[in-house]
Design an enzyme around this catalytic site. Sequence first.
Site, mmCIF file in Angstrom:
data_model
loop_
_atom_site.group_PDB
_atom_site.id
_atom_site.type_symbol
_atom_site.label_atom_id
_atom_site.label_comp_id
_atom_site.label_asym_id
_atom_site.label_seq_id
_atom_site.Cartn_x
_atom_site.Cartn_y
_atom_site.Cartn_z
ATOM 1 N N GLN A 201 -12.000 63.822 -2.699
ATOM 2 C CA GLN A 201 -12.966 64.062 -3.775
ATOM 3 C C GLN A 201 -14.061 62.995 -3.624
ATOM 4 O OE1 GLN A 201 -12.071 66.770 -6.264
ATOM 5 N NE2 GLN A 201 -10.887 67.110 -4.381
ATOM 6 N N GLY A 242 -12.301 69.039 -15.557
ATOM 7 C CA GLY A 242 -12.032 69.129 -14.131
ATOM 8 C C GLY A 242 -13.253 68.884 -13.269
ATOM 9 N N HIS A 243 -13.004 68.710 -11.970
ATOM 10 C CA HIS A 243 -14.053 68.324 -11.032
ATOM 11 C C HIS A 243 -15.167 69.373 -10.941
ATOM 12 C CE1 HIS A 243 -11.374 70.061 -7.543
ATOM 13 N NE2 HIS A 243 -11.655 70.968 -8.451
ATOM 14 N N ASN A 244 -16.370 68.859 -10.826
ATOM 15 C CA ASN A 244 -17.587 69.660 -10.648
ATOM 16 C C ASN A 244 -17.944 70.531 -11.853
ATOM 17 O OD1 ASN A 244 -16.568 69.478 -7.461
ATOM 18 N ND2 ASN A 244 -18.761 69.168 -7.795
#
Length: 329
Positions: A201, A242-244
């Site tokens: 990540q 969560g990511h993005n």
Amino acid sequence: MKNITIQEINEIVKGTIVGTTSGFITAPEQLEMASETEISFIGNKKYEKLWEASKACAAIVNEDISIAPGENRAFIKVKNADLAMSQVLELFAPPTPLFSHEIHPTAVVDATAKIGKGTRIGANCYVGPNVVLGDHVTLYPNVTILDECTIGKGTVIWSGAVVRERCHVGAYCILHPNCTIGADGFGFRPCPERGLAKIPQIGNVILGNNVEIGANSSVDRGKFSSTILGDGCKIDNLVQIGHNSKLGRFCIMAGNSGLAGSVTLGNGVIIGGSASIKDHLTLGDGAIIGAGSGVAADVAPGKTMLGYPAVEARTALKQWAILKRMATE
């Protein structure tokens, strides 16, 4: 203990006093617990019935209240009792924890870090290489700010919070205890050799101005670019982003709710407690997600969704009414 007259309070909230009360007001308190020297508030008509039994000498109330204050008691009528009460709470708020040093001797501050004017760093904090702390930032004890982060002017970060490398926090934000900004996103794929291969990540997190992140909440870094929270977003305790994911301005997420990866929220989206949003969805401006709902499809602007799986509120209420009737037949 503070001693403030009702006239002084009214000067701040700019309401209209109805009735009279003698003496000083010492604190705000909820209706059922207030004493004869305390002020309370009635923000909804359903609570008017509690006023007669309350000992409060005064209350902040909405203009449409239908009861009278009574003998030696007073109301301050305002357009929005909830907002006015927030001003009263600020007036009576106790001081924040004291700092004996601007930068505590036990804090570790890298030589390359840039520290703004009036910034305070508590005991056992860590400020890493090339970090930039703006003016009047407050780091309470045991905060960690890792390499190349920036923290904007006036931001307050409470004990145990971690801002990981290359993340950027705007001005006048509040990060509550033990929240984490920039943890790895949850990225794994099946791999014959290793079982599950971790996907690096390599992105970061960007928080806008006036963002508040609750205790023990996590905002994961992007897999490629950035996880972004727009200005004025308010995130409760125990929330997962969560990511993005990309949040617009003034979004609200209540406790135990969560966004999977790559979710996009428009401006002013409200997500109730324990609601879950599937990955790669878009929720339009002003969408409202009821508590405990599970969202598995995009939501148009302004829609209210309820249930698991979530459907439009009117549809959900009809479904629940039918099930209730079936259960009693």
